[in-house]
Design an enzyme around this catalytic site. Structure first.
Site, mmCIF file in Angstrom:
data_model
loop_
_atom_site.group_PDB
_atom_site.id
_atom_site.type_symbol
_atom_site.label_atom_id
_atom_site.label_comp_id
_atom_site.label_asym_id
_atom_site.label_seq_id
_atom_site.Cartn_x
_atom_site.Cartn_y
_atom_site.Cartn_z
ATOM 1 N N HIS A 21 3.984 14.376 6.133
ATOM 2 C CA HIS A 21 3.769 15.863 5.689
ATOM 3 C C HIS A 21 4.219 16.603 7.187
ATOM 4 C CE1 HIS A 21 2.365 18.876 3.036
ATOM 5 N NE2 HIS A 21 2.046 19.565 4.200
ATOM 6 N N SER B 76 0.731 -1.090 0.151
ATOM 7 C CA SER B 76 -0.084 -0.027 -0.062
ATOM 8 C C SER B 76 0.802 1.338 0.060
ATOM 9 C CB SER B 76 -1.051 0.083 0.985
ATOM 10 O OG SER B 76 -1.891 1.056 0.743
ATOM 11 N N CYS C 143 -1.526 -3.832 3.686
ATOM 12 C CA CYS C 143 -2.006 -5.122 3.629
ATOM 13 C C CYS C 143 -1.205 -6.277 3.798
ATOM 14 C CB CYS C 143 -2.753 -5.257 2.379
ATOM 15 S SG CYS C 143 -1.691 -5.249 0.808
#
Length: 133
Positions: free
Chosen positions: A69, A64, A84
């Site tokens: 940020h 994934s 996953c």
């Protein structure tokens, strides 16, 4: 019976030292270290330096993604780890990030994503019965 396809951790980290999250090179090194530490598989990545302060970045994974940020002027970093590849790998990636950044406060949300039914494998006897019908 059900299983979860992925685990998603959203973490708000407060009280992070300015120099640990201001430069894109440090942010890249942080996420790449987390990927390696957790045994995840990197597909590609993109990072960007903001001026005068801060950086953002994402690593796309076979499992994934992992992203960051930052607002170093506020000592704040938003972290997103979704995999996953098993819950253990998700938690290991976050563990690495927390060890490196050493935030004074963590607000974290953990979500299981994609709960689907699990179909049991037919037994040998059931397979024979199905074939003879």
């Amino acid at each position: 019976m059900e299983k979860t396809l992925g685990l998603h951790i959203l973490a708000d980290l407060y009280g992070v030292e300015f120099d640990k999250i201001d430069h894109v090179e440090d942010v890249r090194e942080l996420l790449e270290g987390a990927v390696k530490y957790a045994g995840l598989s990197k597909l590609s990545s993109h990072f960007h330096q903001f001026y005068p302060h801060g950086a953002t970045g994402v690593i796309l994974l076979e499992e994934s993604h992992i992203s960051i940020h930052t607002w170093p002027e506020h000592g704040y970093a938003a972290i997103d780890v979704y995999t996953c590849g098993g819950k253990e790998k998700t938690f290991k990636a976050m563990e690495y990030i927390l060890k490196v950044l050493k935030p004074k406060r963590i607000d974290e949300k953990v979500a299981e994503r994609g709960t689907v039914p699990v179909h049991k494998e037919a037994t040998h006897i059931e397979k024979i019965e199905l074939e003879t019908v």
